[in-house]
Design a protein around this motif. Structure first.
Motif, PDB file in Angstrom:
ATOM      1  N   PRO A  53       9.885  61.265  75.495  1.00 10.65           N
ATOM      2  CA  PRO A  53      11.156  61.422  74.763  1.00 10.65           C
ATOM      3  C   PRO A  53      12.375  61.477  75.691  1.00 10.65           C
ATOM      4  O   PRO A  53      13.401  60.859  75.413  1.00 10.65           O
ATOM      5  CB  PRO A  53      10.977  62.732  74.007  1.00 10.65           C
ATOM      6  N   LYS A  54      12.246  62.179  76.799  1.00 11.30           N
ATOM      7  CA  LYS A  54      13.349  62.278  77.764  1.00 11.30           C
ATOM      8  C   LYS A  54      13.630  60.911  78.381  1.00 11.30           C
ATOM      9  O   LYS A  54      14.783  60.494  78.503  1.00 11.30           O
ATOM     10  CB  LYS A  54      12.999  63.291  78.855  1.00 11.30           C
ATOM     11  N   LEU A  55      12.580  60.198  78.775  1.00 12.26           N
ATOM     12  CA  LEU A  55      12.735  58.871  79.362  1.00 12.26           C
ATOM     13  C   LEU A  55      13.386  57.901  78.385  1.00 12.26           C
ATOM     14  O   LEU A  55      14.287  57.146  78.753  1.00 12.26           O
ATOM     15  CB  LEU A  55      11.381  58.311  79.802  1.00 12.26           C
ATOM     16  N   LYS A  56      12.936  57.937  77.129  1.00  9.40           N
ATOM     17  CA  LYS A  56      13.506  57.030  76.126  1.00  9.40           C
ATOM     18  C   LYS A  56      14.978  57.340  75.876  1.00  9.40           C
ATOM     19  O   LYS A  56      15.788  56.425  75.723  1.00  9.40           O
ATOM     20  CB  LYS A  56      12.726  57.122  74.816  1.00  9.40           C
ATOM     21  N   ASN A  57      15.323  58.618  75.845  1.00  7.56           N
ATOM     22  CA  ASN A  57      16.712  59.006  75.618  1.00  7.56           C
ATOM     23  C   ASN A  57      17.600  58.501  76.752  1.00  7.56           C
ATOM     24  O   ASN A  57      18.667  57.922  76.507  1.00  7.56           O
ATOM     25  CB  ASN A  57      16.818  60.527  75.485  1.00  7.56           C
ATOM     26  N   TYR A  58      17.170  58.708  77.985  1.00  8.75           N
ATOM     27  CA  TYR A  58      17.994  58.259  79.110  1.00  8.75           C
ATOM     28  C   TYR A  58      18.030  56.736  79.166  1.00  8.75           C
ATOM     29  O   TYR A  58      19.079  56.157  79.486  1.00  8.75           O
ATOM     30  CB  TYR A  58      17.483  58.839  80.433  1.00  8.75           C
ATOM     31  N   LEU A  59      16.916  56.076  78.867  1.00  7.98           N
ATOM     32  CA  LEU A  59      16.896  54.616  78.845  1.00  7.98           C
ATOM     33  C   LEU A  59      17.888  54.102  77.809  1.00  7.98           C
ATOM     34  O   LEU A  59      18.634  53.153  78.071  1.00  7.98           O
ATOM     35  CB  LEU A  59      15.487  54.103  78.533  1.00  7.98           C
ATOM     36  N   HIS A  60      17.930  54.740  76.657  1.00  6.09           N
ATOM     37  CA  HIS A  60      18.878  54.368  75.600  1.00  6.09           C
ATOM     38  C   HIS A  60      20.310  54.461  76.123  1.00  6.09           C
ATOM     39  O   HIS A  60      21.122  53.548  75.938  1.00  6.09           O
ATOM     40  CB  HIS A  60      18.670  55.278  74.387  1.00  6.09           C
ATOM     41  N   GLU A  61      20.632  55.564  76.796  1.00  2.00           N
ATOM     42  CA  GLU A  61      21.974  55.742  77.358  1.00  2.00           C
ATOM     43  C   GLU A  61      22.276  54.686  78.418  1.00  2.00           C
ATOM     44  O   GLU A  61      23.387  54.149  78.474  1.00  2.00           O
ATOM     45  CB  GLU A  61      22.110  57.136  77.949  1.00  2.00           C
ATOM     46  N   LEU A  62      21.291  54.390  79.262  1.00  2.00           N
ATOM     47  CA  LEU A  62      21.467  53.403  80.319  1.00  2.00           C
ATOM     48  C   LEU A  62      21.675  52.003  79.744  1.00  2.00           C
ATOM     49  O   LEU A  62      22.520  51.244  80.237  1.00  2.00           O
ATOM     50  CB  LEU A  62      20.244  53.434  81.240  1.00  2.00           C
ATOM     51  N   ILE A  63      20.942  51.680  78.697  1.00  2.00           N
ATOM     52  CA  ILE A  63      21.114  50.375  78.044  1.00  2.00           C
ATOM     53  C   ILE A  63      22.501  50.271  77.434  1.00  2.00           C
ATOM     54  O   ILE A  63      23.194  49.261  77.606  1.00  2.00           O
ATOM     55  CB  ILE A  63      20.020  50.148  76.974  1.00  2.00           C
ATOM     56  N   LEU A  64      22.945  51.326  76.733  1.00  2.00           N
ATOM     57  CA  LEU A  64      24.285  51.301  76.138  1.00  2.00           C
ATOM     58  C   LEU A  64      25.366  51.175  77.204  1.00  2.00           C
ATOM     59  O   LEU A  64      26.339  50.434  77.031  1.00  2.00           O
ATOM     60  CB  LEU A  64      24.516  52.558  75.298  1.00  2.00           C
ATOM     61  N   GLU A  65      25.190  51.883  78.302  1.00  2.00           N
ATOM     62  CA  GLU A  65      26.149  51.809  79.407  1.00  2.00           C
ATOM     63  C   GLU A  65      26.230  50.384  79.956  1.00  2.00           C
ATOM     64  O   GLU A  65      27.325  49.849  80.160  1.00  2.00           O
ATOM     65  CB  GLU A  65      25.709  52.787  80.500  1.00  2.00           C
ATOM     66  N   SER A  66      25.083  49.762  80.177  1.00  2.00           N
ATOM     67  CA  SER A  66      25.079  48.402  80.720  1.00  2.00           C
ATOM     68  C   SER A  66      25.657  47.409  79.707  1.00  2.00           C
ATOM     69  O   SER A  66      26.370  46.480  80.089  1.00  2.00           O
ATOM     70  CB  SER A  66      23.678  47.980  81.161  1.00  2.00           C
ATOM     71  N   LEU A  67      25.363  47.605  78.419  1.00  2.00           N
ATOM     72  CA  LEU A  67      25.922  46.717  77.398  1.00  2.00           C
ATOM     73  C   LEU A  67      27.438  46.860  77.309  1.00  2.00           C
ATOM     74  O   LEU A  67      28.152  45.861  77.106  1.00  2.00           O
ATOM     75  CB  LEU A  67      25.284  46.991  76.035  1.00  2.00           C
ATOM     76  N   ASN A  68      27.930  48.082  77.462  1.00  2.00           N
ATOM     77  CA  ASN A  68      29.381  48.285  77.468  1.00  2.00           C
ATOM     78  C   ASN A  68      30.025  47.533  78.620  1.00  2.00           C
ATOM     79  O   ASN A  68      31.060  46.886  78.454  1.00  2.00           O
ATOM     80  CB  ASN A  68      29.726  49.778  77.559  1.00  2.00           C
ATOM     81  N   VAL A  69      29.433  47.612  79.790  1.00  2.00           N
ATOM     82  CA  VAL A  69      29.970  46.908  80.960  1.00  2.00           C
ATOM     83  C   VAL A  69      29.877  45.399  80.737  1.00  2.00           C
ATOM     84  O   VAL A  69      30.823  44.666  81.014  1.00  2.00           O
ATOM     85  CB  VAL A  69      29.236  47.332  82.251  1.00  2.00           C
ATOM     86  N   TYR A  70      28.736  44.950  80.236  1.00  2.00           N
ATOM     87  CA  TYR A  70      28.517  43.521  80.004  1.00  2.00           C
ATOM     88  C   TYR A  70      29.549  42.949  79.031  1.00  2.00           C
ATOM     89  O   TYR A  70      30.140  41.901  79.279  1.00  2.00           O
ATOM     90  CB  TYR A  70      27.105  43.301  79.462  1.00  2.00           C
ATOM     91  N   HIS A  71      29.777  43.643  77.933  1.00  2.00           N
ATOM     92  CA  HIS A  71      30.681  43.130  76.910  1.00  2.00           C
ATOM     93  C   HIS A  71      32.144  43.449  77.203  1.00  2.00           C
ATOM     94  O   HIS A  71      33.030  42.881  76.559  1.00  2.00           O
ATOM     95  CB  HIS A  71      30.276  43.649  75.526  1.00  2.00           C
ATOM     96  N   SER A  72      32.398  44.325  78.148  1.00  2.00           N
ATOM     97  CA  SER A  72      33.782  44.675  78.459  1.00  2.00           C
ATOM     98  C   SER A  72      34.543  43.496  79.046  1.00  2.00           C
ATOM     99  O   SER A  72      35.761  43.429  78.946  1.00  2.00           O
ATOM    100  CB  SER A  72      33.833  45.855  79.420  1.00  2.00           C
ATOM    101  N   LYS A  73      33.836  42.583  79.632  1.00  2.00           N
ATOM    102  CA  LYS A  73      34.485  41.409  80.221  1.00  2.00           C
ATOM    103  C   LYS A  73      35.154  40.551  79.152  1.00  2.00           C
ATOM    104  O   LYS A  73      36.132  39.871  79.427  1.00  2.00           O
ATOM    105  CB  LYS A  73      33.454  40.560  80.966  1.00  2.00           C
ATOM    106  N   ASN A  74      34.618  40.591  77.950  1.00  2.00           N
ATOM    107  CA  ASN A  74      35.103  39.717  76.886  1.00  2.00           C
ATOM    108  C   ASN A  74      35.970  40.416  75.849  1.00  2.00           C
ATOM    109  O   ASN A  74      36.481  39.773  74.951  1.00  2.00           O
ATOM    110  CB  ASN A  74      33.903  39.077  76.169  1.00  2.00           C
TER     111      ASN A  74
END
Length: 104
Positions: A53-74
């Protein structure tokens, strides 16, 4: 996630040598390789998973963070919100000593 987003996530997390982040990437790969998500299969196959559960929660946050950076360019809106956030942080840091009375 699209192929490009997944690739960006891998690149985004590759910049760190943190063992924990590597575990999150391994979990990401394990989930991505499943045809249908099965938590029981993850626990059985992935020996490094101790606190899923802890790993999945942090992975979720990490994915959202990377998606924010990825889409911030556009996204102009995202850039503006990011700049406003930066302005608030800088403003608070400059005024903090005055608010606490450290500088007269």
């Amino acid at each position: 996630m699209s192929k490009a987003e997944k690739r960006f996530f891998k690149l985004y997390t590759a910049n760190t040598s943190d063992r924990e982040v590597n575990n999150y990437v391994n979990l990401f790969d394990a989930i991505d390789n499943q045809d249908k998500y099965s938590e029981a299969r993850l626990i059985k196959e992935e020996k490094y998973i101790k606190q899923l559960p802890k790993l999945k929660n942090y992975l979720h946050e990490l994915i959202l963070e990377s998606l924010n950076v990825y889409h911030s360019k556009n996204s102009v809106d995202f850039k503006l919100r990011s700049l406003i956030g930066s302005i608030e942080v800088l403003y608070d840091n400059v005024l903090a000593p005055y608010k606490t009375g450290q500088i007269n």
